[in-house]
Design a protein around this motif. Structure first.
Motif, PDB file in Angstrom:
ATOM      1  N   UNK A 136       1.079  -0.989  -0.206  1.00  0.00           N
ATOM      2  CA  UNK A 136      -0.350  -0.104   0.210  1.00  0.00           C
ATOM      3  C   UNK A 136       0.966   1.545   0.215  1.00  0.00           C
ATOM      4  N   UNK A 137       1.817   1.471   1.151  1.00  0.00           N
ATOM      5  CA  UNK A 137       2.660   2.317   0.587  1.00  0.00           C
ATOM      6  C   UNK A 137       3.484   2.868  -0.495  1.00  0.00           C
ATOM      7  N   UNK A 138       3.896   1.556  -1.546  1.00  0.00           N
ATOM      8  CA  UNK A 138       4.159   2.314  -2.698  1.00  0.00           C
ATOM      9  C   UNK A 138       3.205   3.088  -3.269  1.00  0.00           C
ATOM     10  N   UNK A 141       2.892   6.638  -1.890  1.00  0.00           N
ATOM     11  CA  UNK A 141       3.868   7.224  -2.302  1.00  0.00           C
ATOM     12  C   UNK A 141       4.476   7.530  -3.432  1.00  0.00           C
ATOM     13  N   UNK A 142       3.127   6.756  -4.720  1.00  0.00           N
ATOM     14  CA  UNK A 142       3.774   7.120  -5.227  1.00  0.00           C
ATOM     15  C   UNK A 142       5.022   6.543  -6.297  1.00  0.00           C
ATOM     16  N   UNK A 143       6.076   5.500  -5.747  1.00  0.00           N
ATOM     17  CA  UNK A 143       7.071   4.895  -5.692  1.00  0.00           C
ATOM     18  C   UNK A 143       6.674   3.416  -6.809  1.00  0.00           C
ATOM     19  N   UNK A 144       5.675   3.607  -6.474  1.00  0.00           N
ATOM     20  CA  UNK A 144       5.040   1.879  -7.235  1.00  0.00           C
ATOM     21  C   UNK A 144       5.125   2.283  -8.969  1.00  0.00           C
ATOM     22  N   UNK A 145       5.545   3.108  -9.808  1.00  0.00           N
ATOM     23  CA  UNK A 145       5.713   3.503 -10.124  1.00  0.00           C
ATOM     24  C   UNK A 145       6.754   2.960 -11.286  1.00  0.00           C
ATOM     25  N   UNK A 146       7.542   3.923 -10.412  1.00  0.00           N
ATOM     26  CA  UNK A 146       9.452   3.326 -10.991  1.00  0.00           C
ATOM     27  C   UNK A 146       9.311   1.421 -10.754  1.00  0.00           C
ATOM     28  N   UNK A 147       9.203   1.108 -10.011  1.00  0.00           N
ATOM     29  CA  UNK A 147       9.477   0.148  -9.118  1.00  0.00           C
ATOM     30  C   UNK A 147       9.101  -0.538  -9.833  1.00  0.00           C
ATOM     31  N   UNK A 148       7.474  -0.530 -10.487  1.00  0.00           N
ATOM     32  CA  UNK A 148       7.585  -1.502 -11.997  1.00  0.00           C
ATOM     33  C   UNK A 148       7.836  -1.918 -13.113  1.00  0.00           C
ATOM     34  N   UNK A 149       8.530  -0.344 -13.746  1.00  0.00           N
ATOM     35  CA  UNK A 149       8.773   0.069 -14.581  1.00  0.00           C
ATOM     36  C   UNK A 149      10.172  -0.683 -15.029  1.00  0.00           C
TER      37      UNK A 149
END
Lengths: 315, 304
Positions: free
Chosen positions: A127-129, A132-140
């Motif tokens: 949920x935090x990803x 924080x909005x970091x999910x986008x950079x994590x999944x690319x």
């Protein structure tokens, strides 16, 4: 393509580089210490344990002679009776809370706290990803979503394992200091195939820990699912803790009236009921509960995986 | 030249609504390609589909000829991107953030991390926690994570947002250099039209989820030119011009006279005016700006 190990390393970095995690570890140490001190201050040693065990035996015999004793409970009573008789015969004191081993067994109750912390970590890791909005950079990155999800799940379970080890070490050290280690050679008495046998106490403590971890694994998986489905940290923590603390009570109430309660998750999480207790609903067995737990486990994980893999990452 | 990125009739439906209608375009190595469009036009949705954050309803996205839907891990490994704001782990240092992304791609060494840190000019602050960074510094860190694994396609959503003029210029020059010297394909989206004009070779204008047109900046400057003449007296000058060029489109403007004229004709027009004793103070060539073209193509919608 990154190996799952480096992904887990990343998740670990995100767990242990946060102050909150260290606060949890501190709280765990503090609870272990506080528990020992409270027991030390309030526990009253029975004057004559032999007399007490003898009176327990009498009570059990009286109960057994009654006519309408359920079969399961009867078995349980008979086992306890045999163990108590063995104690008197061989002069083995019952394990008291204010001894080294007694406190280690009691410390397993603190696993509820670890469950709570692991729920917080597991719920946060997905949920935090998102928040924080970091999910986008994590999944690319060249790592599939399945791998990323798996690394987060493993990291959360590793955190739980780490906390369990810490709890054991903390408890052992504190118990040794506060209660002393003179009774360290005491055996654990178990009832096996019609006879009472002496067993290693350490193995028994590990068994108690393991049984307490069923809740931990199931609730962590549940929180992980809520977190991946709703992408909301508080909701996942709230639902999982609510379930953890209220679930067993509601299940017990339902079990008094309805037979189908045995299919509920919380009817099956307490595996200790088959070892030294009576099952919640008559006819439940250890293999049945393990089967049910497996079914829930697979459902939770499959839902998490399915939804996380398909989801559009917007906002 | 094989295109780095191909969008083939890409379509996105959310519920019953179509957000992107059959978008097709190609981006080649060595060019900076701009995405332009009003708010809600579908720029970010398109970028999200390219990098696999969003599913594609129909159509195909190919990166280096590899489908992003069918072989995500292989297709994405040559892509570096910032999607919307460069959000980083604030409780980690800049360096730890880069280490995190470095671990997710094979072959990124410690030396490469240091090299990229130097490149974006963050050496002094890289071991500070990201929560102490300004927006501009986070933007630089965002660029660093996108460049770590030496991608061949770079996708940057508003890369100059939050930078000061010197920083904007620095990034712009750097992106142009990457495209020209290392042959990267770069996609940028920005709402600053003048900036896009300076940065891009070509740009796509997107509106209501549809591709309105693809223009090249070069072509834009070759389009029919307007010339602003600062002359005195104006009335007399107007008669002179009308005599020589009866069919010319002439508009009197505040600062002088605006005429549409071929570039080569400017000296002879000047000579004619001078020979009639008209004082010529200035001749200014007006190229059509991207903004004008943009407003023309999108029907004057507000640009966000």
């Amino acid at each position: 393509m990154p190996s799952i190990l480096s992904l887990i390393q990343n998740e670990n970095m995100k767990i242990y580089r946060r102050i909150g995690t260290w606060f949890m570890i501190g709280l765990l140490a503090l609870s272990t210490l506080a528990g020992a001190l409270i027991i030390k201050a309030t526990y009253k040693e029975p004057k004559n344990w032999k007399a007490e065990v003898a009176s327990e035996i009498k009570e059990m015999e009286a109960q057994l002679s009654e006519e309408k004793v359920p079969k399961m409970y009867k078995n349980h009573l008979e086992q306890q009776l045999k163990i108590n008789e063995y104690r008197l015969e061989h002069n083995i004191k019952p394990v008291a809370s204010n001894t080294f081993w007694g406190y280690l067994v009691d410390s397993a109750d603190i696993i509820a706290l670890i469950t709570l912390f692991t729920i917080i970590v597991a719920a946060g890791s997905v949920a935090s990803e998102f928040s924080w909005g970091t999910i986008k950079l994590l999944l690319i990155r060249p790592a599939s979503r399945t791998k990323i999800l798996l690394s987060k799940y493993i990291a959360a379970l590793l955190f739980a394992l780490c906390m369990l080890l810490l709890l054991f070490v903390f408890s052992a050290v504190i118990a040794a200091v506060v209660f002393g280690i003179e009774n360290i050679r005491e055996p654990y008495l178990a009832y096996q195939n019609g006879t009472v046998v002496e067993k290693n106490m350490l193995l028994y403590v590990m068994q108690v820990y393991a049984l307490n971890c069923v809740d931990l694994v199931m609730m962590t998986t549940f929180a992980f699912m809520i977190s991946a489905v709703f992408r909301n940290h508080s909701l996942a923590i709230g639902l999982a803790t609510f379930a953890l603390f209220v679930g067993p009570q509601i299940t017990a109430l339902l079990a008094m009236k309805f037979d189908w309660a045995k299919y509920l998750l919380f009817a099956n999480t307490n595996l200790a009921q088959y070892i030294d207790g009576t099952p919640l609903v008559e006819g439940m067995t250890m293999p049945f509960s393990m089967m049910m737990l497996l079914v829930y486990f697979v459902i939770f994980n499959a839902l998490t995986w399915f939804i996380f893999r398909k989801r559009d990452i917007a906002a | 030249m094989n295109p780095l990125l191909q969008l083939k009739n890409v379509r996105k439906d959310i519920g019953k609504k179509t957000i992107i209608h059959d978008l097709s375009l190609e981006v080649f190595p060595g060019e900076v390609f701009g995405f332009l469009g009003p708010n809600g036009a579908g720029k970010t949705t398109t970028i999200r589909m390219i990098v696999g954050l969003m599913g594609i309803t129909s159509g195909e996205v190919l990166i280096n000829g590899i489908s992003i839907q069918k072989d995500f891990e292989k297709a994405i490994q040559h892509v570096g991107a910032i999607v919307e704001n460069p959000e980083m782990y604030k409780f980690l240092t800049g360096y730890q953030n880069l280490l995190h992304y470095a671990r997710m791609t094979k072959g990124v060494t410690k030396e490469r991390i240091n090299e990229v840190v130097k490149l974006v000019g963050l050496e002094k602050r890289i071991h500070d926690k990201v929560k102490t960074y300004s927006l501009g510094m986070r933007q630089r860190l965002g660029l660093a994570q996108a460049l770590l694994h030496r991608p061949s396609l770079l996708i940057l959503d508003e890369p100059t947002n939050g930078l000061d003029p010197a920083g904007i210029r620095e990034i712009r020059d750097y992106l142009r250099k990457l495209a020209k010297e290392e042959g990267l394909g770069i996609i940028v989206s920005s709402h600053l039209l003048s900036e896009m004009e300076m940065m891009c070779d070509r740009f796509a204008i997107i509106q209501h989820g549809r591709l309105v047109g693809i223009e090249s900046v070069q072509e834009l400057s070759k389009q029919a030119q307007k010339v602003l003449l600062t002359v005195e007296p104006v009335e007399q000058a107007l008669t002179v011009i009308k005599n020589i060029y009866p069919h010319m489109n002439i508009t009197p403007a505040k600062q002088g006279i605006e005429v549409s004229i071929d570039y080569k004709e400017i000296p002879s027009l000047n000579a004619a005016l001078v020979s009639e004793n008209i004082k010529v103070y200035g001749i200014q060539v007006l190229t059509k700006s991207l903004e004008e073209r943009f407003l023309e193509m999108t029907g004057g919608n507000e640009i966000a």
